[in-house]
Scaffold this active site. Sequence first.
Site, PDB file in Angstrom:
ATOM      1  N   GLY A 119     -44.105  55.688 -43.466  1.00 15.67           N
ATOM      2  CA  GLY A 119     -43.202  55.013 -44.355  1.00 15.67           C
ATOM      3  C   GLY A 119     -43.629  55.136 -45.697  1.00 15.67           C
TER       4      GLY A 119
ATOM      5  CE  LYS B 108     -40.645  56.507 -33.937  1.00 13.06           C
ATOM      6  NZ  LYS B 108     -41.550  57.457 -33.433  1.00 13.06           N
TER       7      LYS B 108
ATOM      8  CD  GLU C 150     -40.355  61.782 -36.159  1.00 13.24           C
ATOM      9  OE1 GLU C 150     -41.114  61.022 -36.009  1.00 13.24           O
ATOM     10  OE2 GLU C 150     -39.792  61.894 -37.422  1.00 13.24           O
TER      11      GLU C 150
ATOM     12  CD  GLU D 106     -41.867  62.970 -40.153  1.00 12.56           C
ATOM     13  OE1 GLU D 106     -43.033  62.694 -39.759  1.00 12.56           O
ATOM     14  OE2 GLU D 106     -41.289  62.555 -41.270  1.00 12.56           O
TER      15      GLU D 106
ATOM     16  CG  ASN E 257     -44.451  62.673 -35.376  1.00 16.87           C
ATOM     17  OD1 ASN E 257     -44.612  62.620 -36.598  1.00 16.87           O
ATOM     18  ND2 ASN E 257     -43.460  62.239 -34.735  1.00 16.87           N
TER      19      ASN E 257
ATOM     20  NE  ARG F 267     -48.731  60.274 -33.985  1.00 10.04           N
ATOM     21  CZ  ARG F 267     -47.789  60.183 -34.949  1.00 10.04           C
ATOM     22  NH1 ARG F 267     -47.710  61.035 -35.853  1.00 10.04           N
ATOM     23  NH2 ARG F 267     -46.480  59.629 -34.952  1.00 10.04           N
TER      24      ARG F 267
ATOM     25  CB  VAL G  35     -47.190  54.443 -30.194  1.00  7.00           C
ATOM     26  CG1 VAL G  35     -46.825  53.092 -29.594  1.00  7.00           C
ATOM     27  CG2 VAL G  35     -48.062  54.515 -31.256  1.00  7.00           C
TER      28      VAL G  35
HETATM   29  C1  MV4 Z   1     -33.819  59.878 -42.644  1.00  9.38           C
HETATM   30  C2  MV4 Z   1     -32.825  58.886 -42.034  1.00  9.38           C
HETATM   31  C3  MV4 Z   1     -31.555  59.281 -42.526  1.00  9.38           C
HETATM   32  N1  MV4 Z   1     -31.302  60.417 -43.194  1.00  9.38           N
HETATM   33  N2  MV4 Z   1     -33.582  60.828 -43.186  1.00  9.38           N
HETATM   34  C4  MV4 Z   1     -37.759  59.082 -41.868  1.00  9.38           C
HETATM   35  C5  MV4 Z   1     -39.059  58.599 -41.258  1.00  9.38           C
HETATM   36  C6  MV4 Z   1     -38.635  57.673 -40.298  1.00  9.38           C
HETATM   37  N3  MV4 Z   1     -39.651  57.088 -39.666  1.00  9.38           N
HETATM   38  C7  MV4 Z   1     -37.429  57.094 -40.801  1.00  9.38           C
HETATM   39  N4  MV4 Z   1     -36.611  58.215 -41.476  1.00  9.38           N
HETATM   40  C8  MV4 Z   1     -35.444  58.267 -41.508  1.00  9.38           C
HETATM   41  N5  MV4 Z   1     -35.243  59.224 -42.306  1.00  9.38           N
HETATM   42  C9  MV4 Z   1     -32.465  61.123 -43.614  1.00  9.38           C
HETATM   43  N6  MV4 Z   1     -32.249  62.309 -44.327  1.00  9.38           N
HETATM   44  C10 MV4 Z   1     -33.133  57.707 -41.169  1.00  9.38           C
HETATM   45  C11 MV4 Z   1     -34.571  57.421 -40.829  1.00  9.38           C
HETATM   46  C12 MV4 Z   1     -34.480  56.595 -40.043  1.00  9.38           C
HETATM   47  C13 MV4 Z   1     -34.523  54.960 -40.570  1.00  9.38           C
HETATM   48  C14 MV4 Z   1     -34.270  54.608 -41.755  1.00  9.38           C
HETATM   49  C15 MV4 Z   1     -34.183  53.235 -42.138  1.00  9.38           C
HETATM   50  C16 MV4 Z   1     -34.342  52.241 -41.379  1.00  9.38           C
HETATM   51  C17 MV4 Z   1     -34.542  52.659 -40.145  1.00  9.38           C
HETATM   52  C18 MV4 Z   1     -34.753  53.873 -39.502  1.00  9.38           C
HETATM   53  C19 MV4 Z   1     -34.928  54.273 -38.365  1.00  9.38           C
HETATM   54  C20 MV4 Z   1     -34.989  55.590 -37.870  1.00  9.38           C
HETATM   55  C21 MV4 Z   1     -34.695  56.486 -38.973  1.00  9.38           C
END
Ligand code: MV4
Length: 449
Positions: free
Chosen positions: A164, A236, A274, A287, A289, A291, A294
Amino acid sequence: MFSKILIANRGEIAVRIIRACNEMGIRTVAVYSEADAEALHVSLADESYCIGPALLKDSYLNMTAIIDVAIATGCQAIHPGYGLLSENPRFAQLCEKCGIKFIGPHWSVIAKMGDKDEARRTMKGAGVPVVPGLDEIGDIAEAKAFAAAIGYPVIVKASAGGGGKGIRIVRKEEDFENAVRAASAEAQSAFGNGKCYLEKYLTDVKHVEMQIVADEAGNVVCLGERDCSMQRRNQKLIEESPCVLLTPEVRKEMADAAVLAARTVGYTNLGTVEFLLDKDKKFYFMEMNTRLQVEHPVTEYVTGIDVVKWQIRIAAGIEFIYKQEDIRLRGCAIECRINSEDARMNFRPSCGRISLLHIPGGPWVRFDTAIYQDYTIPPYYDSMIGKLIVYARDRTEAIRKMQAALAELVIEGVQTNAELSSDILASDAFKNGSYCTNFLDAFLKEYVK
Ligand code: MV4
């Protein structure tokens, strides 16, 4: 097969890996910090060695200390678990130099996928769909023009990102420049690399990831998906398999894309690709991962495959025995992460002694943890103290089983998020499976009132 493995991790995942080794007749070596002398992985391993003070950089991230133990104890391989050194290409390379098998993909593949904009470019080149965006932000004015062209909101992501850090959602043009500078500065200080890229920010999407297994003979097989849309700030909270929105056709397309992604980079061992999945069931690579994750137990339940044992076998040169057509997702599995934190106090970590512990049981109820009654949770590490995973023939029954198991779980002495998870499971959006990535933040706004 290896006769002795070092586990370069702590907590529930170290315990999980030790159990796999025990079943396989492999001896185990644990390493631990001064703060972890009473940790479960230390007593469960055949041998345990203290490698330094509590702070991660002084112990669990101390590459040479860990490799020294592996060499001195005659280990042929190191399992890095998740987090810590698991996606550090320099560590994997150091293992190779020392003649120790790193249980994971080759260091060059970790490096390639760890650079998120390079991964994005590579996937685009291979024909894997990616979110509309700009591969690398160089000139800010140019990037700003690009953002205007694809339309707001956009999301700025650090190339070296993870956990994050270095992510900014930008909703209007006047915030663009500051957001890029902030993401870049954060990434520079966290990863020593401020490079960023830009994507259209997709709302009403699910975060769906595909589990893949690749052996060293070139077999690449997809073990289906996990819906990980229930997260806040990159943490998560609840994961499930299968994803209710995937039709057999789209699942197959997405699995094929994940296999293509893995083949394109010469991937070996266990990995996760992902994707974001939108309402029109179009999906986009985010992306990879490189590995063990969890949330791997949900995949283990729906496929019946022990992925940790396969990581070890594959690292030892054994071929994966299943072909793609052998893989069938059966039933439904849900995981709730149990964190020692106070959801009503802005998720403040809650440390201290576990004064009472009761772990739920019954058929297809699994609790992966390293806590035990009278154990004191040290303040230095992350707040996840266990994972409750259930399995049932269908989703309705799995939700009921999880609700019953959460109600049976007793952890006294620290605050946990168990009640929050139970409240989320009871929501309409969870019950009908329609929840998206934006659900949890909105839910929490009402919840903490
Ligand atoms: C995003 C997205 C929507 N549009 N990228 C990237 C890292 C991952 N852990 C969360 N990510 C996201 N990337 C684009 N172009 C939505 C997420 C996303 C998310 C964002 C805000 C709050 C909760 C989220 C839960 C899963 C994914």
